[in-house]
Design a protein around this motif. Structure first.
Motif, PDB file in Angstrom:
ATOM      1  N   GLU A 514      -6.676   3.348  -0.780  1.00 40.88           N
ATOM      2  CA  GLU A 514      -6.209   2.934   0.550  1.00 40.88           C
ATOM      3  C   GLU A 514      -5.199   1.800   0.443  1.00 40.88           C
ATOM      4  OE1 GLU A 514     -10.148   3.947   3.313  1.00 40.88           O
ATOM      5  OE2 GLU A 514      -9.741   1.897   2.637  1.00 40.88           O
ATOM      6  N   VAL A 515      -5.442   0.867  -0.484  1.00 42.13           N
ATOM      7  CA  VAL A 515      -4.537  -0.272  -0.644  1.00 42.13           C
ATOM      8  C   VAL A 515      -3.304   0.103  -1.467  1.00 42.13           C
ATOM      9  CG1 VAL A 515      -4.345  -2.643  -1.497  1.00 42.13           C
ATOM     10  CG2 VAL A 515      -6.484  -1.863  -0.458  1.00 42.13           C
ATOM     11  N   TYR A 516      -3.508   0.952  -2.486  1.00 37.36           N
ATOM     12  CA  TYR A 516      -2.422   1.345  -3.389  1.00 37.36           C
ATOM     13  C   TYR A 516      -2.322   2.867  -3.449  1.00 37.36           C
ATOM     14  CZ  TYR A 516      -2.920  -3.489  -5.012  1.00 37.36           C
ATOM     15  OH  TYR A 516      -3.003  -4.855  -5.089  1.00 37.36           O
ATOM     16  N   PRO A 517      -1.881   3.507  -2.345  1.00 36.37           N
ATOM     17  CA  PRO A 517      -1.853   4.985  -2.328  1.00 36.37           C
ATOM     18  C   PRO A 517      -0.933   5.580  -3.390  1.00 36.37           C
ATOM     19  CG  PRO A 517      -0.675   4.060  -0.438  1.00 36.37           C
ATOM     20  CD  PRO A 517      -1.399   2.930  -1.076  1.00 36.37           C
ATOM     21  N   GLU A 518       0.080   4.855  -3.803  1.00 34.50           N
ATOM     22  CA  GLU A 518       0.995   5.345  -4.841  1.00 34.50           C
ATOM     23  C   GLU A 518       0.901   4.510  -6.112  1.00 34.50           C
ATOM     24  OE1 GLU A 518       2.574   8.084  -4.224  1.00 34.50           O
ATOM     25  OE2 GLU A 518       1.979   8.133  -2.108  1.00 34.50           O
ATOM     26  N   GLY A 519      -0.162   3.759  -6.246  1.00 36.88           N
ATOM     27  CA  GLY A 519      -0.294   2.852  -7.378  1.00 36.88           C
ATOM     28  C   GLY A 519      -0.730   3.537  -8.657  1.00 36.88           C
ATOM     29  N   TYR A 520      -0.917   2.739  -9.700  1.00 32.97           N
ATOM     30  CA  TYR A 520      -1.325   3.278 -11.002  1.00 32.97           C
ATOM     31  C   TYR A 520      -2.694   3.941 -10.934  1.00 32.97           C
ATOM     32  CZ  TYR A 520       2.609   0.827 -13.131  1.00 32.97           C
ATOM     33  OH  TYR A 520       3.876   0.414 -13.472  1.00 32.97           O
TER      34      TYR A 520
END
Length: 585
Positions: A514-520
């Motif tokens: 939710e916080v980093y939808p495209e994160g690592y």
């Protein structure tokens, strides 16, 4: 330290009578505490004992443990589970219970249970021992090294933010009255837990004579009625609204809120969205129930009625339209115990929730709204919502089960009276619920390990009722399962537990996305700090307490496994654990 002499089984009837008379005529502070709990209607004392319990134990030894003059004691070998059992018992009975733990260390373990009770306004009488105050001479004075090491300057400070009232017993002569006062405060709206610290000396000392069946010193304040002018204003807004919306989250144990809200919504054509349910209010087939999709529903509403919902929506995800009127109702409509809760409030009506709904229903009769168009729109919304639920459940019916499929299958066995305690399973919309108070979900506090012991408390309240606990594998471990299964066997509680086994803390993974939808983390094969492999053999844990167990590898196997489980519960009165392999959500 001198051991307490056991009471042998061959005590004569005459001697037993003498013990009972002595406890009534020559009571101690411990007797007074227990007698007062019983006089106030407390059925059980959920207990995890320590050296501070000596006077309590002696009182039970003199009187017996049959529950006639004191609450029946229930031993629970972990404090968090103990508080959750009292929590669950209240949810299905409406009667608060007593919980007692050992000094500061026991109270520390109990804090998680109190956090959950506080977050859902659940009343209970929390008690703990307290290190003896004195070092010499007095009965109950210190005898061991830990009674120096365990003392705190402010033991009550551990829980004072989680309770409505707290106090430390000083004198045996006011023990009974303090218990009665605590109970009355706990049950005055908004209801909630109270805490009483019990040093050993006043529990040992003589208390005033206690007659049988003494009436409580105090009783809870009567439920408050709402302001008539505020009710009239709310009714006028709702009557003229083109697209009103009711948001609810929990009912009352007696089911009054469910009955009144269902009738009001249908009579006046108002759609209902039940969100983040902790105790379901509406039956699943109610024609005005339109689902929890607030991102779509909330901005479209011109009047919003929030019915005793601590968390009515998530501000970052959905908000009312700028010109919408927002009405909050309940015993504490602004939820003063929450430091940050910035929902708009055009009108806040304080009072007993059921009384508010009844008054609002009557007031709406004087402002006949255009209900036909509103009702037709709500019915269409309900049908579309239930179709989406069915489609989602069926999509998870092959291979490893989805949580929605598990909820669907559990719904099939509940019948008219069965109830489900749910923690990290599918939310309430995915269950088919025949009435209010059939689904109990973990509180807004989210303290894990709640559902399993809470379900045991509900099962203790009604051994014949089908009680199902649906719990994620991580939450199952938090629940102290060895303790819970031991309690189930010790007290013949035929609970059916369904473990959703995906080998991970899905909540941790999903919150990261939710916080980093495209994160690592979204691209990682394994999200850090969320993996629970290798998984323990959960069935072996339960089998240690003679539970009937099985493992379900494929979604299609689940209906038959649940049918067999219900037969075991009904025919053998035996606890059941099913380990269901579920897919990542």
């Amino acid at each position: 330290m001198t051991a307490i002499s056991p009471v042998h089984c061959n005590v004569s009837a005459k001697a037993k009578t003498a013990f009972m008379t002595d406890a009534l005529d020559n009571p101690t502070g411990a007797d007074a505490v227990l007698f007062s709990l019983k006089a106030n209607g407390v059925d059980y004392l959920f207990a995890n004992a320590g050296s501070d319990f000596a006077p309590i134990i002696e009182s039970y030894a003199r009187r017996g443990e049959d529950g006639k003059r004191a609450p029946k004691p229930v031993i629970v070998p972990h404090e968090a589970a103990l508080v959750a059992m009292a929590h669950g018992y209240y949810l299905v009975t409406g009667r608060p219970q007593a919980a007692m733990v050992h000094v500061n260390v026991g109270l520390a373990n109990a804090v998680m249970g109190l956090i959950n009770a506080h977050a859902d306004d659940v009343p209970l009488i929390m008690m703990s021992g307290r290190t003896p105050l004195t070092e010499h001479d007095r009965p109950g004075a210190r005898r061991t090294p830990i009674q120096y090491g365990q003392e705190q300057f402010d033991q009550s400070g551990m829980v004072c933010e989680l309770v409505k009232w707290n106090y430390e017993l000083r004198y045996a002569e006011n023990a009974a009255n303090l218990v009665s006062r605590g109970y009355a405060i706990a049950m005055s709206e908004p209801v909630g837990a109270v805490y009483l610290s019990l040093p050993r000396e006043p529990l040992c000392e003589p208390a005033p004579a206690l007659g049988e069946g003494n009436a409580p010193l105090q009783v809870a304040a009567s439920p408050t009625a709402p302001d008539p002018q505020a009710i009239e204003q709310a009714a006028a807004w709702l009557a003229t609204a083109k697209n009103p919306l009711i948001i609810c989250q929990r009912g009352d144990p007696a089911g009054k809120v469910a009955a009144l809200l269902g009738a009001l919504a249908e009579r006046h054509g108002i759609a209902v969205s039940e969100v983040f349910a902790t105790r379901n209010v509406m039956p699943s087939d109610h024609p005005m129930l339109v689902g929890p999709n607030l991102a779509e529903l909330l901005p479209a509403a011109d009047v919003v009625l929030v019915v005793d919902a601590p968390v009515a929506w998530i501000e970052s995800a959905a908000q009312p339209a700028e010109m919408a009127k927002v009405i909050h109702v309940g015993p504490d409509p602004l939820f003063a115990r929450m430091p940050v809760r910035s929902y708009r409030a055009s009108l806040a009506i304080a009072g007993n929730t059921a009384r508010i709904l009844a008054a609002l229903d009557t007031a709406l009769d004087a402002h006949p709204p255009a209900t036909r168009i509103r009702r037709e729109a709500a019915v269409a919304g309900h049908e579309a919502y239930r179709a989406r639920v069915t489609k989602t459940a069926e999509a998870g019916s092959r291979g490893a089960a989805s949580k929605a499929w598990v909820a669907h299958c559990v719904s099939e066995i509940l019948g008219d009276e069965g109830i489900v305690f749910n923690e990290r399973g599918a939310p309430s919309p995915f269950y088919t619920l025949k009435a209010g108070n059939r689904f109990f979900g973990n509180t807004p506090a989210g303290g894990l390990g709640w559902a399993l012991p809470a379900a045991l408390g509900a099962q203790l309240a009604d051994r014949e009722r089908l009680v199902v606990c649906v719990v994620g594998d991580g939450s199952y471990m938090f629940a102290n399962p060895v303790v819970c299964h031991q309690v189930a066997e010790a007290h013949d509680l035929p609970l059916l537990t369904v473990i959703l086994n995906n080998g991970a803390w899905d909540a941790v993974r999903l919150s990261t996305l939710e916080v980093y939808p495209e994160g690592y983390a979204s691209r990682a094969n394994e999200v850090p700090l969320s993996d629970l492999s290798p998984a323990p053999d959960y069935c072996a844990v339960a089998a240690g307490s003679r539970a009937w167990t099985c493992v379900v590898e494929e979604a299609g196997e689940l209906p038959a496994a649940l049918a067999r489980a219900v037969a075991v519960v009904r025919d053998e009165q035996r606890q059941v654990v099913i380990d269901v392999r579920v897919r990542a959500e």
